[in-house]
Design a protein around this motif. Structure first.
Motif, mmCIF file in Angstrom:
data_model
loop_
_atom_site.group_PDB
_atom_site.id
_atom_site.type_symbol
_atom_site.label_atom_id
_atom_site.label_comp_id
_atom_site.label_asym_id
_atom_site.label_seq_id
_atom_site.Cartn_x
_atom_site.Cartn_y
_atom_site.Cartn_z
ATOM 1 N N GLY A 63 71.934 46.556 88.409
ATOM 2 C CA GLY A 63 73.325 46.732 87.958
ATOM 3 C C GLY A 63 74.203 45.529 88.230
ATOM 4 N N ILE A 64 73.676 44.334 87.906
ATOM 5 C CA ILE A 64 74.437 43.100 88.117
ATOM 6 C C ILE A 64 74.839 42.510 86.771
ATOM 7 N N LEU A 65 76.109 42.057 86.678
ATOM 8 C CA LEU A 65 76.614 41.395 85.466
ATOM 9 C C LEU A 65 77.524 40.253 85.912
ATOM 10 N N ARG A 66 77.222 39.019 85.458
ATOM 11 C CA ARG A 66 78.033 37.856 85.825
ATOM 12 C C ARG A 66 78.310 37.023 84.590
ATOM 13 N N ILE A 70 80.019 34.200 87.690
ATOM 14 C CA ILE A 70 81.049 34.935 88.445
ATOM 15 C C ILE A 70 80.853 36.442 88.245
ATOM 16 N N PRO A 71 80.724 37.224 89.337
ATOM 17 C CA PRO A 71 80.502 38.660 89.201
ATOM 18 C C PRO A 71 81.630 39.344 88.433
ATOM 19 N N ILE A 72 81.250 40.318 87.609
ATOM 20 C CA ILE A 72 82.231 40.983 86.742
ATOM 21 C C ILE A 72 83.290 41.679 87.589
ATOM 22 N N GLU A 73 82.885 42.144 88.792
ATOM 23 C CA GLU A 73 83.832 42.849 89.662
ATOM 24 C C GLU A 73 84.998 41.931 90.057
ATOM 25 N N GLU A 74 84.682 40.671 90.321
ATOM 26 C CA GLU A 74 85.750 39.719 90.722
ATOM 27 C C GLU A 74 86.659 39.399 89.540
ATOM 28 N N LEU A 75 86.057 39.186 88.386
ATOM 29 C CA LEU A 75 86.866 38.841 87.207
ATOM 30 C C LEU A 75 87.759 40.022 86.827
#
Ligand code: SDX
Length: 437
Positions: A63-66, A70-75
């Motif tokens: 479940g990783i998306l960048r 840059i991780p989607i959570e940070e963006l």
């Protein structure tokens, strides 16, 4: 470079084994047919990489998306949609002057050619907004003719990218105004990207729309979460169509059409329609799960399952939290959200879904949020397209920057008739078997 050996009959062939920066490995079969006469078959491209790309990384098992690392959570938490668009297209977050220029160009290009308004008169008010969007985006190539020849000029590309990202909002909002018979509301130069879209959608000559910061932030996050997703169906379509060297507008038009499908971006509209059906018919969660598992039943749990994510879609996780936040602020007893969360709970605990690793995807909660923002259901996939546009543009640019530049042209395994003769009508009439099986 590591190699693998392909053995077939008495022959063998060494093929390079490529490895990506995150450890993904692939057999490079670029010379397979030339060396062996063999091709590979992979219906749905479940095992086939179409390109090398440095834009988006997905780890479906974890479940990783960048985006550009840059991780989607940070963006989603810290970025704006426009700086995320810049990041995807140009490979880095903009510095202050880059941000200012990009923002100014988006502002200056927010209107569409006045003659294009006449196109909307040709659509019935009931026209699906995705049909209008694809038509109008393609028509941009008529009013802003920066066609590509062999040489790819970056300054032309930059302008086409900005025009598309800015004008897609205006086209989307105008298609909504056309559907409800209200006058078009022009963009304003003093509003940020998302606020301007909400203004064009919901303001009217008699009542200006007051942009709620929480709603603007929710829309900003929704667009960021949809901005790219490596080689999905619509992005692969943009690349394939663009590989014929047609202009960017036509390539994006093709991507919009691919996204429309209910198995892809059209799922967010189907999720809400599914939840509304459950609510109005009073179906129990158990009945829904049973229907979703029944191969003979056309009912599908839209918003569940994914080709890549065999774990929870990280975007769905963020959207679910945002749903809960907005509900606590605006909607105390929104029945569809309760049904969605009960469906999710049942799906995550059902053997059929567990065995097939079916989890909620980005479309499961996005529709609920669009509803809270006030977007009509048939515009949900348009919202997906607005978000995905920078990703499509970035992938199209990356393809144009890649050497050698190749037109996409897959092969096939032919399974039809071997050679046979033309049978004249009188013979066909007298002997139905004359043509063979
Ligand atoms: C998007 O590719 C991307 O990155 C897409 C996307 C992006 O950002 O661009 O993430 C956006 O398109 C998200 C997906 C939205 N679509 C839906 O929510 C529609 C419902 N989901 C399915 O149709 C399906 O899960 C797909 C299309 C998403 C994935 O299809 P696959 O990978 O080809 O898997 P499959 O259809 O072969 O299903 C495998 C099994 C089958 O059962 P069996 O034949 O093994 O018995 O799982 C079952 C399917 O019947 N299954 C479902 C199901 N999804 C898969 N059963 C019930 N409900 C579902 N939703």
């Amino acid at each position: 470079m590591e190699k693998i050996t392909l053995k077939y009959g008495d022959n063998s062939l060494e093929l390079p084994l490529l490895e990506g920066t995150q450890g993904e490995r692939a057999i490079d079969i670029s010379n397979l047919r030339y060396s062996t006469g063999l091709i590979t078959l992979d219906v749905g491209y479940q095992n086939t990489g179409s390109c090398l790309s440095s834009i988006t990384y997905i780890d479906g098992d974890n479940g990783i998306l960048r985006y550009r690392g840059i991780p989607i959570e940070e963006l989603a938490e810290k970025a704006t949609f426009t700086e995320t668009a810049f990041l995807l297209i140009y490979g880095h977050l903009p510095n202050e002057s880059e941000r200012a220029v990009f923002s100014q160009r988006l502002t200056e290009n927010s209107m569409i050619h006045e003659e294009m308004l006449r196109f909307f008169d040709g659509f019935p008010p009931s026209a699906h907004p995705m049909a209008m969007l694809s038509t109008m985006v393609n028509a941009l190539s008529v009013y802003y003719p920066s066609f590509f020849t062999e040489s790819f000029e970056s300054v032309t590309f930059d302008m086409m990218a900005v025009r598309l990202i800015s004008k897609i909002r205006t086209i989307a909002a105008y298609s909504y105004k056309h559907s409800i018979g209200e006058p078009y509301v022009y963009p304003k130069h003093d509003l940020r990207y998302c606020a301007n879209f909400l203004h064009m959608m919901f303001s009217s000559p008699v009542k200006p729309y007051q942009v709620d910061p929480d709603i603007e932030r929710a829309l900003n996050m929704l667009l960021i979460l949809h901005a790219d997703h490596e080689q999905n169906c619509s992005t692969s379509t943009v690349r394939l169509v663009g590989s014929s060297r047609v202009n960017l507008y036509a390539s994006i038009c093709a991507g919009i059409c691919a996204l429309w499908g209910p198995l892809h971006g059209g799922a967010n509209q189907r999720v809400i329609e599914m939840l509304e059906e459950i609510h109005t018919r009073g179906l129990s969660i158990e009945q829904c799960i049973a229907m979703a598992k029944d191969r003979n039943n056309p009912f599908r749990l839209y918003g569940f399952g994914h080709r890549i994510y065999k774990n929870y879609d990280p975007r769905a996780k963020i959207l679910k939290r945002m749903c809960e936040t907005l509900i606590s602020k605006y909607w105390y007893d929104e029945p569809l959200t309760k049904i969605a969360m009960e469906l999710e709970r049942a799906g995550l605990n059902d053997e059929y879904f567990i065995e097939r690793k079916l989890y909620p995807n980005v479309d499961f909660y996005s529709g609920l949020l669009y509803r809270m923002i006030g977007i009509p259901t048939d515009m949900f996939t348009v919202m997906f397209a607005i978000g995905r546009l920078p990703g499509w543009i970035a992938q199209w640019k990356e393809m144009h920057d890649t050497r050698p530049f190749k037109i996409g042209r897959p092969r096939q395994i032919y399974t039809g008739h071997t050679i046979r003769r033309y049978v004249p009508m009188e013979e066909r009439q007298s002997d139905p078997e004359a043509q063979g099986d």
